[in-house]
Design a protein around this motif. Sequence first.
Motif, PDB file in Angstrom:
ATOM      1  N   SER A   7       0.828  -1.210   0.000  1.00  0.00           N
ATOM      2  CA  SER A   7       0.000   0.000   0.000  1.00  0.00           C
ATOM      3  C   SER A   7       0.863   1.260   0.000  1.00  0.00           C
ATOM      4  O   SER A   7       0.608   2.204  -0.769  1.00  0.00           O
ATOM      5  N   TYR A   8       1.893   1.277   0.828  1.00  0.00           N
ATOM      6  CA  TYR A   8       2.777   2.440   0.887  1.00  0.00           C
ATOM      7  C   TYR A   8       3.471   2.676  -0.454  1.00  0.00           C
ATOM      8  O   TYR A   8       3.485   3.799  -0.987  1.00  0.00           O
ATOM      9  N   HIS A   9       4.049   1.632  -1.026  1.00  0.00           N
ATOM     10  CA  HIS A   9       4.813   1.803  -2.256  1.00  0.00           C
ATOM     11  C   HIS A   9       3.905   2.071  -3.460  1.00  0.00           C
ATOM     12  O   HIS A   9       4.325   2.756  -4.400  1.00  0.00           O
ATOM     13  N   LEU A  10       2.671   1.584  -3.432  1.00  0.00           N
ATOM     14  CA  LEU A  10       1.725   1.954  -4.487  1.00  0.00           C
ATOM     15  C   LEU A  10       1.420   3.445  -4.434  1.00  0.00           C
ATOM     16  O   LEU A  10       1.321   4.112  -5.470  1.00  0.00           O
ATOM     17  N   ARG A  11       1.280   3.995  -3.237  1.00  0.00           N
ATOM     18  CA  ARG A  11       1.033   5.438  -3.121  1.00  0.00           C
ATOM     19  C   ARG A  11       2.230   6.236  -3.622  1.00  0.00           C
ATOM     20  O   ARG A  11       2.073   7.305  -4.231  1.00  0.00           O
ATOM     21  N   GLN A  12       3.431   5.732  -3.363  1.00  0.00           N
ATOM     22  CA  GLN A  12       4.616   6.411  -3.880  1.00  0.00           C
ATOM     23  C   GLN A  12       4.667   6.337  -5.409  1.00  0.00           C
ATOM     24  O   GLN A  12       5.017   7.320  -6.075  1.00  0.00           O
ATOM     25  N   LEU A  13       4.312   5.212  -5.966  1.00  0.00           N
ATOM     26  CA  LEU A  13       4.253   5.095  -7.431  1.00  0.00           C
ATOM     27  C   LEU A  13       3.208   6.041  -8.010  1.00  0.00           C
ATOM     28  O   LEU A  13       3.420   6.662  -9.058  1.00  0.00           O
ATOM     29  N   ALA A  14       2.072   6.156  -7.323  1.00  0.00           N
ATOM     30  CA  ALA A  14       1.027   7.064  -7.790  1.00  0.00           C
ATOM     31  C   ALA A  14       1.494   8.511  -7.742  1.00  0.00           C
ATOM     32  O   ALA A  14       1.184   9.315  -8.631  1.00  0.00           O
ATOM     33  N   ALA A  15       2.251   8.870  -6.711  1.00  0.00           N
ATOM     34  CA  ALA A  15       2.743  10.241  -6.583  1.00  0.00           C
ATOM     35  C   ALA A  15       3.660  10.617  -7.738  1.00  0.00           C
ATOM     36  O   ALA A  15       3.776  11.795  -8.087  1.00  0.00           O
ATOM     37  N   HIS A  16       4.307   9.628  -8.340  1.00  0.00           N
ATOM     38  CA  HIS A  16       5.196   9.881  -9.472  1.00  0.00           C
ATOM     39  C   HIS A  16       4.544   9.538 -10.813  1.00  0.00           C
ATOM     40  O   HIS A  16       5.210   9.540 -11.843  1.00  0.00           O
ATOM     41  N   GLY A  17       3.246   9.209 -10.808  1.00  0.00           N
ATOM     42  CA  GLY A  17       2.512   9.008 -12.044  1.00  0.00           C
ATOM     43  C   GLY A  17       2.691   7.659 -12.710  1.00  0.00           C
ATOM     44  O   GLY A  17       2.367   7.515 -13.893  1.00  0.00           O
TER      45      GLY A  17
END
Length: 246
Positions: free
Chosen positions: A107-117
């Motif tokens: 969940s954390y790393h998916l949010r980080q991926l989303a933040a970078h598009g």
Amino acid sequence: MSEKHEPEPEPKPTSEPKPKSQLKPTSEPTYETEPTSEPTYETEPTSEAESGDARTAPPPPRVLDPRSLRGLAHPLRIQLLRALRHHGPATASRLAERLGESSGATSYHLRQLAAHGFVEDDPERGKGRERWWKAAQQGTAIDESLHGNPDPEVQGAVEVFLYEIANIHTQELNTYLGTRHQWIDTWNGASDISDFTLHLPPERQRELNERIHALIGEYHASEDRDAPGVQRVRMHLHAFPQHGAN
């Protein structure tokens, strides 16, 4: 087979990790393409759920800049992105189960991926309590200029990215070798593990890479996924210089 050979709890962000080698075969390999050339590409065909006309050329890959490269260059983020590209949309808990990680970490790393598009919400599935994610692009490319970037953080990110791709290629090949008995003889005969030694300047190596990529593109554009015997095929291209005797 043709063989040719010559004479946890939600993690906190950390600094770029050191890549680790994981060479054991897996029954469900982690996917990520990557024909490597200049620029370095990693591409995945569209998942079954998202595929349309098989003859339609894939969209161009996303070209990474220093910021987006740093956002992607984490082993689990690369694994997550490849899983979404290969298997289609999923939730953090489903990805955690597939990759053997905790749902807090995915969940954390998916949010980080989303933040970078790199990933985004899937509005067609995200109607329940759990959030569904899908890949925002089907390919990624490292621009050649990043290899010479003087920023140590950028160089660290390049190393993590390339080592993780090489690790995934090793996993995929080992998985195939460990399951060869499950394939009919015609597929084992059509597979290929080859290496060649050439003596080329950089511009000629670049030309060769581009010609190989163009040929693969021709086969991709003319593929028929309904043809008898069709299977997903992985091709890895590794081309690099070596020191030492000729």
